[in-house]
Design an enzyme around this catalytic site. Sequence first.
Site: not given
Ligand code: 5GP
Length: 194
Positions: A54, A114, A163
């Site tokens: 979302k 991330d 975060f």
């Molecule tokens: P990755 O697979 O790159 O580690 O994760 C990406 C997903 O993690 C993003 O699409 C998001 O849903 C979540 N995410 C990563 N960092 C944050 C953050 O600082 N805040 C929030 N609310 N979600 C995050």
Amino acid sequence: MTQFYPPEAYGELNDGISQVLFTEDEIQARVLAIGQAISRDYEGCHPLMVGVLKGVFPFMSDLLRAITIPVEVDFMAIASYSSQARDKGYVRLQKDLDESIAGRHVLFVEDVVDTGLTLNYLLGNLRARQPASLKVCALFNKSRRRLISVPLQYKGFDLPDKFVVGYGLDYRELYRNLPFVGLLKPAVFAPNGS
Ligand code: 5GP
């Protein structure tokens, strides 16, 4: 350029924020600039923007209106996964795209990259469907946390290894409606669900 309200108007949600990292005006200005670049680069290509629900929906909605060429939109949704599955980069699709992307110019739109594991999995999945091209637009980039290299052709802002919430990004499903992005107060943020 502000369209919504000052942070104080968001009452208890704003009370949970310790620091605003990007104001509504800063975000909107950046989104407009990215939209202009995409309009220029994809002129005559009729691209399809693909987002993952979302978190991406406010960005997708603003970016779409910052693009001045003909463009289509589609969404996927992924299930939240266990930490073990996540470490391996496994993602379960909960909602797939409505249309085929074979031969289409696809622009994948992400809220935050991330570790890169989610994006890497989804790009592999989309590539297998043989689009004419596949590029990535991410509003926020946490490059210091990257575990796998992923290409980002359009980038909004670099984030610290913290975060963040707001502008679609949630903490326990809240804070998505803030038009700005910030850090949560330690008293609010319990990363391990305690
Ligand atoms: P990755 O697979 O790159 O580690 O994760 C990406 C997903 O993690 C993003 O699409 C998001 O849903 C979540 N995410 C990563 N960092 C944050 C953050 O600082 N805040 C929030 N609310 N979600 C995050």
